[in-house]
Design an enzyme around this catalytic site. Structure first.
Site, mmCIF file in Angstrom:
data_model
loop_
_atom_site.group_PDB
_atom_site.id
_atom_site.type_symbol
_atom_site.label_atom_id
_atom_site.label_comp_id
_atom_site.label_asym_id
_atom_site.label_seq_id
_atom_site.Cartn_x
_atom_site.Cartn_y
_atom_site.Cartn_z
ATOM 1 N N GLU A 238 -3.802 -12.223 7.275
ATOM 2 C CA GLU A 238 -4.858 -12.227 8.273
ATOM 3 C C GLU A 238 -4.324 -12.851 9.553
ATOM 4 O OE1 GLU A 238 -8.214 -14.866 7.725
ATOM 5 O OE2 GLU A 238 -7.141 -16.004 6.219
ATOM 6 N N CYS B 51 -1.486 5.822 1.539
ATOM 7 C CA CYS B 51 -1.083 6.916 2.434
ATOM 8 C C CYS B 51 -2.256 7.750 2.941
ATOM 9 C CB CYS B 51 -0.077 7.821 1.717
ATOM 10 S SG CYS B 51 1.437 6.957 1.257
#
Length: 342
Positions: free
Chosen positions: A100, A126
């Site tokens: 983060e 993907c």
């Protein structure tokens, strides 16, 4: 999930940026020559099995947000869209600067976007970029968004180099080589797309609809960390194509003009020639309709579909009036197919 049908959604622009450093499969194998000889693997395996001659790496100090920002700057400059007009920024990068904050927030800050522009990451291996197009499209059709910016920056250098170092060790086995083989096919790139209200667009590239199917009973076939990825490539191929066939059949039954005869060009997520051959055979697709770049870019994760679209448009492989199919299969397993009238 039911099929999604879009009413007022267009792809205004898509642009990609590629790294300058090229690493061939032969160069990777030269570093692994000792291990390959010891476990009985002949040279030429990577290109022979995958069809990938080379892939690209960013510099070691270039993070996902850095290269995603490069692509975003390019698409904003080329399109002429005001930064203040962007109401949503989504990053779909598998590569991360940090756990983060989100990659999206870093790109948002780099670009100096307005504080009314929401920003967040979408992670789905993907398939993330195609999912993000749907997310932005739904917000546009809901009337809460005029322009959305989707970005993806992938740098496979760290995981590939860590894998090479691991496989060079004297305790590396044929089994560990097979399990980490897919990592050696990874490549890098960055891409950005502006999706907007169709009535505001100048491109005429309309997003018409999409379908998605999941087979998460196979969610542990490919597991990736920052410096380690293992995959059962044969099972990913078998079950991935099985899922793609189910998704294709759903698309044929629900999306307008969805058949091989009516689709002019495929923009697939692509990992190897073998995968493409099996997909074409099982779904009955015309091979020459695919725009392929895996031989020189490798597997570039969620950046693959939009980079393929950008390159196809740049080379006039797709032209106004063409029916274009965006198709992806991602670890998890998940599959999405999206209809675009170019």
């Amino acid at each position: 999930m039911k099929p999604i049908f879009f009413e007022n959604v267009a792809i205004e622009a898509v642009e990609c940026v590629l790294p300058s450093t090229i690493v061939t499969s032969a160069e990777i194998e030269s570093q692994l020559a000792g291990t390959m000889e010891r476990i009985g693997i002949k040279p030429g395996l990577i290109e022979g099995l995958s069809g990938i001659r080379e892939r690209r790496f960013w510099n070691a100090d270039q993070q996902a947000s850095d290269v995603a920002t490069l692509a975003a700057e390019k698409v904003l400059d080329r399109s002429g869209i005001s930064r203040d007009a962007i109401g949503c920024l989504i990053s779909t990068s598998v590569s991360k600067d940090y756990i983060e904050p989100s990659v999206a927030s870093l790109v948002h800050g780099n670009l100096g976007l307005a504080d009314h522009c929401i920003n967040y990451d979408v992670g789905n291996a993907c398939l993330g970029f195609v999912n993000a197009i749907s997310s932005v499209g739904l917000m546009i059709d809901a009337g809460v968004l005029d322009y959305g910016l989707i970005v993806d920056g992938e740098n496979s250098r760290e995981v590939v180099e860590a894998t090479i170092d691991r496989l060079k060790q004297p305790d590396a086995t044929a089994e560990s080589f097979r399990g980490q083989f897919a990592t050696l096919t990874l490549g890098s790139g960055a891409v950005a797309m502006i999706v907007c209200r169709k009535d505001l667009a100048t491109s005429g590239h309309t997003v018409r609809g999409s379908v998605t199917r999941a087979a998460t009973r196979h969610s542990r076939l490919c597991l990736g960390q920052r410096t380690y990825m293992t995959a059962d490539a044969s099972k990913v191929l078998i079950f991935g194509v099985e899922l793609a066939k189910k998704t294709w059949e759903l698309a044929c039954s629900t999306l307008s003009n969805w058949s091989d005869a009516e689709i002019d060009a495929y923009m697939p997520h692509q990992v190897s020639q073998r995968n493409m051959d099996v997909l074409n055979e099982k779904l009955g697709l015309t091979p020459k309709k695919h725009h392929l770049n895996f031989p020189t870019l490798g597997n570039i994760g969620p950046a693959a579909v939009p980079i393929t679209l950008s390159q196809a448009a740049e080379s006039d492989r797709i032209r106004p009036g063409h029916h274009v199919a965006l198709m992806g299969i991602g670890s998890g397993l998940n599959c999405s197919m999206m209809s675009v009238a170019w």
